[in-house]
Write a protein that holds these residues in place. Structure first.
Motif, PDB file in Angstrom:
ATOM      1  N   VAL A 243      -9.388   2.507   9.815  1.00 40.21           N
ATOM      2  CA  VAL A 243      -9.686   2.263   8.550  1.00 40.21           C
ATOM      3  C   VAL A 243      -7.250   2.231   8.162  1.00 40.21           C
ATOM      4  O   VAL A 243      -7.030   1.571   7.670  1.00 40.21           O
ATOM      5  CB  VAL A 243      -9.978   3.426   6.847  1.00 40.21           C
ATOM      6  N   GLY A 244      -6.932   3.037   8.506  1.00 40.59           N
ATOM      7  CA  GLY A 244      -5.511   3.483   8.615  1.00 40.59           C
ATOM      8  C   GLY A 244      -4.480   2.476   9.759  1.00 40.59           C
ATOM      9  O   GLY A 244      -3.806   2.034   9.532  1.00 40.59           O
TER      10      GLY A 244
ATOM     11  N   ALA B 203      -2.048  -0.495   8.603  1.00 40.57           N
ATOM     12  CA  ALA B 203      -0.963  -0.918   8.721  1.00 40.57           C
ATOM     13  C   ALA B 203      -0.631  -2.611   9.558  1.00 40.57           C
ATOM     14  O   ALA B 203       0.280  -3.090   9.159  1.00 40.57           O
ATOM     15  CB  ALA B 203      -0.717   0.145  10.645  1.00 40.57           C
ATOM     16  N   VAL B 204      -1.807  -2.359  10.007  1.00 40.51           N
ATOM     17  CA  VAL B 204      -1.921  -4.181  10.799  1.00 40.51           C
ATOM     18  C   VAL B 204      -1.677  -5.797   9.379  1.00 40.51           C
ATOM     19  O   VAL B 204      -1.169  -6.298   9.276  1.00 40.51           O
ATOM     20  CB  VAL B 204      -2.395  -4.168  11.802  1.00 40.51           C
ATOM     21  N   MET B 205      -2.200  -5.050   8.569  1.00 37.41           N
ATOM     22  CA  MET B 205      -2.531  -5.984   7.884  1.00 37.41           C
ATOM     23  C   MET B 205      -0.775  -5.924   6.678  1.00 37.41           C
ATOM     24  O   MET B 205      -0.700  -7.055   6.160  1.00 37.41           O
ATOM     25  CB  MET B 205      -3.399  -5.426   5.934  1.00 37.41           C
ATOM     26  N   VAL B 206      -0.325  -4.976   6.613  1.00 30.86           N
ATOM     27  CA  VAL B 206       1.007  -5.188   6.634  1.00 30.86           C
ATOM     28  C   VAL B 206       2.025  -6.162   7.065  1.00 30.86           C
ATOM     29  O   VAL B 206       3.088  -6.329   6.728  1.00 30.86           O
ATOM     30  CB  VAL B 206       1.562  -3.533   6.837  1.00 30.86           C
TER      31      VAL B 206
ATOM     32  N   PHE C 246      -0.802  -7.989   0.387  1.00 34.64           N
ATOM     33  CA  PHE C 246      -0.889  -7.563   1.451  1.00 34.64           C
ATOM     34  C   PHE C 246      -0.177  -6.584   1.648  1.00 34.64           C
ATOM     35  O   PHE C 246      -0.703  -5.803   2.064  1.00 34.64           O
ATOM     36  CB  PHE C 246      -0.563  -8.800   2.751  1.00 34.64           C
ATOM     37  N   ILE C 247       1.292  -7.063   1.675  1.00 32.99           N
ATOM     38  CA  ILE C 247       2.072  -5.176   1.931  1.00 32.99           C
ATOM     39  C   ILE C 247       1.787  -3.770   0.484  1.00 32.99           C
ATOM     40  O   ILE C 247       1.632  -2.610   1.010  1.00 32.99           O
ATOM     41  CB  ILE C 247       3.529  -5.637   1.359  1.00 32.99           C
ATOM     42  N   SER C 248       1.472  -4.346  -0.398  1.00 30.06           N
ATOM     43  CA  SER C 248       1.089  -3.101  -1.677  1.00 30.06           C
ATOM     44  C   SER C 248      -0.553  -2.489  -1.005  1.00 30.06           C
ATOM     45  O   SER C 248      -0.394  -1.494  -0.742  1.00 30.06           O
ATOM     46  CB  SER C 248       0.988  -3.903  -3.277  1.00 30.06           C
TER      47      SER C 248
ATOM     48  N   VAL D 279      -0.458  -0.906   2.371  1.00 33.12           N
ATOM     49  CA  VAL D 279       0.014   0.619   2.244  1.00 33.12           C
ATOM     50  C   VAL D 279      -0.502   1.399   1.658  1.00 33.12           C
ATOM     51  O   VAL D 279      -0.442   2.578   1.600  1.00 33.12           O
ATOM     52  CB  VAL D 279       1.700  -0.087   1.405  1.00 33.12           C
ATOM     53  N   LEU D 280      -1.244   1.124  -0.118  1.00 32.80           N
ATOM     54  CA  LEU D 280      -1.648   2.300  -0.419  1.00 32.80           C
ATOM     55  C   LEU D 280      -2.806   2.477   0.106  1.00 32.80           C
ATOM     56  O   LEU D 280      -3.483   3.838   0.669  1.00 32.80           O
ATOM     57  CB  LEU D 280      -2.617   1.530  -1.932  1.00 32.80           C
TER      58      LEU D 280
END
Length: 255
Positions: free
Chosen positions: A149-150, A154-157, A234-236, A239-240
């Motif tokens: 999940v992590g 991270a890749v999503m950001v 995407f970023i928010s 990060v959450l």
């Protein structure tokens, strides 16, 4: 699942290019018949349930589902898994639901771009799925799930900051790679932590909350995509989700 995701757009395109919509929809009928035939070949052993479980199984469906939720929250491992599972379905919405819109707005809604995105994700899932299957089991499924999940978060950001379509496709491939480590270990944790007489209700509760969170995410984040830049969505969310994955790894180490 990953392989079908990879092949279905290709087969769908071939069918629609050579036949009409009627025959395209009839594929569902034929495949459903095959699925039902497969189900008749599955043999399940009877579960010897405890007296309390037998009494609960006689209640109405709503009470059965509630008993599943109560069982989850009495078990630390399942409760923490429930939290990250719900958060995952909610915060992964930008990638799962809005990614095609992201491609359209940033790189153009060409058939090639949209098709390559599906292929990149599915290809990553297929490769990672084979690696997970080859590995067979992990020493700590919860830690691997949290890392999956992590990594996804991270890749999503990074995906939100993609300068070109090819960089974006590479990130989608990595997102696909992270997915099996999340979904497979989630199922394994439920199977190993749930009592046999509660396993069905536990899976049902997880399926229900996943659908609800995906619906909430779609209804909430979808309209926001027309108000705020999709990059920040995407970023928010990434990060959450990363923070939640870190929390999950530390919490499950104490269980």
């Amino acid at each position: 699942m990953s392989l079908s995701t990879l092949l279905s757009p290709v087969l769908g395109g071939i069918i629609l290019a050579n036949f009409n919509l009627y025959w395209a929809l009839m594929v569902d009928v034929f495949t459903a018949a095959i699925e039902l035939l497969c189900m008749t070949k599955i043999k399940l052993q009877a579960v010897k349930a405890k007296a309390e479980a037998v009494a609960e199984s006689a209640k109405v469906t709503e009470e059965e589902l509630l008993s599943g939720f109560k069982y989850i929250f009495k078990n630390d491992s399942l409760r923490y898994l429930f939290y990250i599972y719900a958060a995952g379905f909610l915060l992964m919405t930008p990638v799962n639901v809005l990614s095609l819109l992201f491609v359209q707005r940033h790189f153009g809604a060409s058939v090639v771009n949209l098709t390559l995105q599906e292929i990149a994700w599915a290809a990553g899932s297929v490769i990672a799925g084979l690696l997970v299957a080859k590995h067979k089991e992990f020493k700590n499924n919860a830690t691997v799930l949290g890392l999956g999940v992590g990594t996804f978060a991270a890749v999503m950001v990074v995906t939100a900051l993609s300068p070109t379509i090819w960089f974006y496709l590479a990130m989608m491939f990595l997102l696909g790679v992270a997915s099996p480590y999340y979904y497979t270990n989630q199922a394994v944790i439920i199977q190993t932590e749930s009592a046999p007489e509660f396993m069905g209700r536990t899976f049902a509760a997880f399926q229900m909350i996943g659908n609800i969170m995906l619906l909430i995410g779609s209804l909430g984040l979808g309209p926001l995509a027309d108000v705020f830049p999709m990059v920040w969505l995407f970023i928010s969310c990434g990060v959450l989700l990363l923070l939640i994955s870190i929390w999950y790894i530390f919490k499950t180490k104490t269980v």
